[in-house]
Design a protein around this motif. Structure first.
Motif, PDB file in Angstrom:
ATOM      1  N   SER A  39     -28.370 -12.362  18.066  1.00 27.44           N
ATOM      2  CA  SER A  39     -28.824 -12.365  19.493  1.00 27.44           C
ATOM      3  C   SER A  39     -30.278 -11.889  19.797  1.00 27.44           C
ATOM      4  O   SER A  39     -30.494 -12.336  20.980  1.00 27.44           O
ATOM      5  CB  SER A  39     -27.735 -11.240  20.359  1.00 27.44           C
ATOM      6  N   GLY A  40     -30.792 -11.260  18.805  1.00 29.40           N
ATOM      7  CA  GLY A  40     -32.298 -10.840  18.950  1.00 29.40           C
ATOM      8  C   GLY A  40     -32.321  -9.598  19.849  1.00 29.40           C
ATOM      9  O   GLY A  40     -33.705  -8.986  20.188  1.00 29.40           O
ATOM     10  N   LYS A  41     -31.269  -8.999  20.561  1.00 24.14           N
ATOM     11  CA  LYS A  41     -31.585  -7.774  21.235  1.00 24.14           C
ATOM     12  C   LYS A  41     -31.334  -6.578  20.219  1.00 24.14           C
ATOM     13  O   LYS A  41     -30.463  -6.627  19.508  1.00 24.14           O
ATOM     14  CB  LYS A  41     -30.077  -7.642  22.107  1.00 24.14           C
ATOM     15  N   ASN A  42     -32.025  -5.593  20.935  1.00 27.07           N
ATOM     16  CA  ASN A  42     -32.203  -4.144  20.049  1.00 27.07           C
ATOM     17  C   ASN A  42     -32.311  -3.405  20.928  1.00 27.07           C
ATOM     18  O   ASN A  42     -32.954  -3.343  22.024  1.00 27.07           O
ATOM     19  CB  ASN A  42     -33.475  -4.249  19.270  1.00 27.07           C
ATOM     20  N   THR A  43     -31.927  -1.982  20.658  1.00 26.66           N
ATOM     21  CA  THR A  43     -32.004  -0.768  21.559  1.00 26.66           C
ATOM     22  C   THR A  43     -32.084   0.275  20.812  1.00 26.66           C
ATOM     23  O   THR A  43     -32.006   0.136  19.348  1.00 26.66           O
ATOM     24  CB  THR A  43     -30.704  -0.375  22.488  1.00 26.66           C
ATOM     25  N   PHE A  44     -32.367   1.618  21.199  1.00 21.23           N
ATOM     26  CA  PHE A  44     -32.750   2.642  20.353  1.00 21.23           C
ATOM     27  C   PHE A  44     -31.827   3.887  20.871  1.00 21.23           C
ATOM     28  O   PHE A  44     -31.724   4.162  22.201  1.00 21.23           O
ATOM     29  CB  PHE A  44     -34.222   3.043  20.544  1.00 21.23           C
ATOM     30  N   CYS A  45     -31.299   4.527  19.818  1.00 23.20           N
ATOM     31  CA  CYS A  45     -30.483   5.491  19.956  1.00 23.20           C
ATOM     32  C   CYS A  45     -31.204   6.716  19.560  1.00 23.20           C
ATOM     33  O   CYS A  45     -31.272   6.712  18.164  1.00 23.20           O
ATOM     34  CB  CYS A  45     -29.122   5.414  19.825  1.00 23.20           C
ATOM     35  N   PRO A  46     -31.295   7.888  20.007  1.00 22.74           N
ATOM     36  CA  PRO A  46     -32.430   9.073  19.434  1.00 22.74           C
ATOM     37  C   PRO A  46     -31.486   9.394  18.173  1.00 22.74           C
ATOM     38  O   PRO A  46     -32.458   9.977  17.243  1.00 22.74           O
ATOM     39  CB  PRO A  46     -32.377  10.193  20.501  1.00 22.74           C
ATOM     40  N   TRP A  47     -30.212   9.513  17.959  1.00 25.07           N
ATOM     41  CA  TRP A  47     -29.732  10.282  16.717  1.00 25.07           C
ATOM     42  C   TRP A  47     -29.065   9.051  16.022  1.00 25.07           C
ATOM     43  O   TRP A  47     -28.905   9.403  14.693  1.00 25.07           O
ATOM     44  CB  TRP A  47     -28.633  11.304  17.269  1.00 25.07           C
ATOM     45  N   TYR A  70     -26.068  -0.659  13.248  1.00 22.25           N
ATOM     46  CA  TYR A  70     -27.367   0.002  13.002  1.00 22.25           C
ATOM     47  C   TYR A  70     -27.787  -0.279  11.601  1.00 22.25           C
ATOM     48  O   TYR A  70     -27.248   0.001  10.634  1.00 22.25           O
ATOM     49  CB  TYR A  70     -27.074   1.426  13.225  1.00 22.25           C
ATOM     50  N   PRO A  71     -28.608  -1.213  11.528  1.00 25.33           N
ATOM     51  CA  PRO A  71     -28.950  -1.633   9.864  1.00 25.33           C
ATOM     52  C   PRO A  71     -29.460  -0.609   9.187  1.00 25.33           C
ATOM     53  O   PRO A  71     -29.518  -0.473   7.726  1.00 25.33           O
ATOM     54  CB  PRO A  71     -30.009  -2.765  10.326  1.00 25.33           C
ATOM     55  N   ALA A  77     -26.133   9.373  11.324  1.00 21.40           N
ATOM     56  CA  ALA A  77     -25.338   8.369  11.404  1.00 21.40           C
ATOM     57  C   ALA A  77     -25.216   7.390  10.286  1.00 21.40           C
ATOM     58  O   ALA A  77     -24.746   6.529  10.336  1.00 21.40           O
ATOM     59  CB  ALA A  77     -26.051   7.456  12.614  1.00 21.40           C
ATOM     60  N   LYS A  78     -25.424   8.047   9.061  1.00 24.71           N
ATOM     61  CA  LYS A  78     -25.378   7.210   7.645  1.00 24.71           C
ATOM     62  C   LYS A  78     -23.744   6.852   7.663  1.00 24.71           C
ATOM     63  O   LYS A  78     -23.609   5.745   7.000  1.00 24.71           O
ATOM     64  CB  LYS A  78     -25.487   7.966   6.714  1.00 24.71           C
ATOM     65  N   HIS A  79     -22.862   7.333   8.287  1.00 26.11           N
ATOM     66  CA  HIS A  79     -21.322   6.973   8.222  1.00 26.11           C
ATOM     67  C   HIS A  79     -21.013   5.802   8.753  1.00 26.11           C
ATOM     68  O   HIS A  79     -19.860   5.244   8.845  1.00 26.11           O
ATOM     69  CB  HIS A  79     -20.591   8.250   8.476  1.00 26.11           C
TER      70      HIS A  79
END
Length: 94
Positions: A39-47, A70-71, A77-79
């Motif tokens: 999709s080309g969409k990206n967002t950011f989560c602080p954790w 989450y690539p 968030a490794k899990h």
């Protein structure tokens, strides 16, 4: 078994989902890749870090940016690395 369903099709199915903030994250191998489009969409989560999105394409119907992952998740968030979650009308059945 947990299933993600959209437009009458099973998009993902697994007994091994991880629930984070109320969302089931499916192992990538349990998701039908034939329904995923970049999709080309990206967002950011602080954790969790930077999320990337897929658009679902089922029988010619598109659900834009309805799947995310989450690539390179942050350490906490490794899990959920190599897992995909859904929203925007995708029904989760368990």
């Amino acid at each position: 078994m947990v299933r993600a369903i959209w437009n009458g099709k099973v998009i993902a199915e697994s007994a091994d989902t991880v629930v984070v903030e109320g969302n089931h994250y499916f192992p990538r191998h349990a998701v039908n890749a034939g329904y995923l489009r970049e999709s080309g969409k990206n967002t950011f989560c602080p954790w969790k870090g930077q999320a990337s999105y897929h658009t679902l394409d089922v029988d010619g119907e598109l659900n834009k940016a309805a799947a995310w992952f989450y690539p390179e998740p942050k350490p906490r968030a490794k899990h959920i690395e190599d897992r995909i979650a859904f929203w925007r009308g995708v029904t989760i059945e368990d």
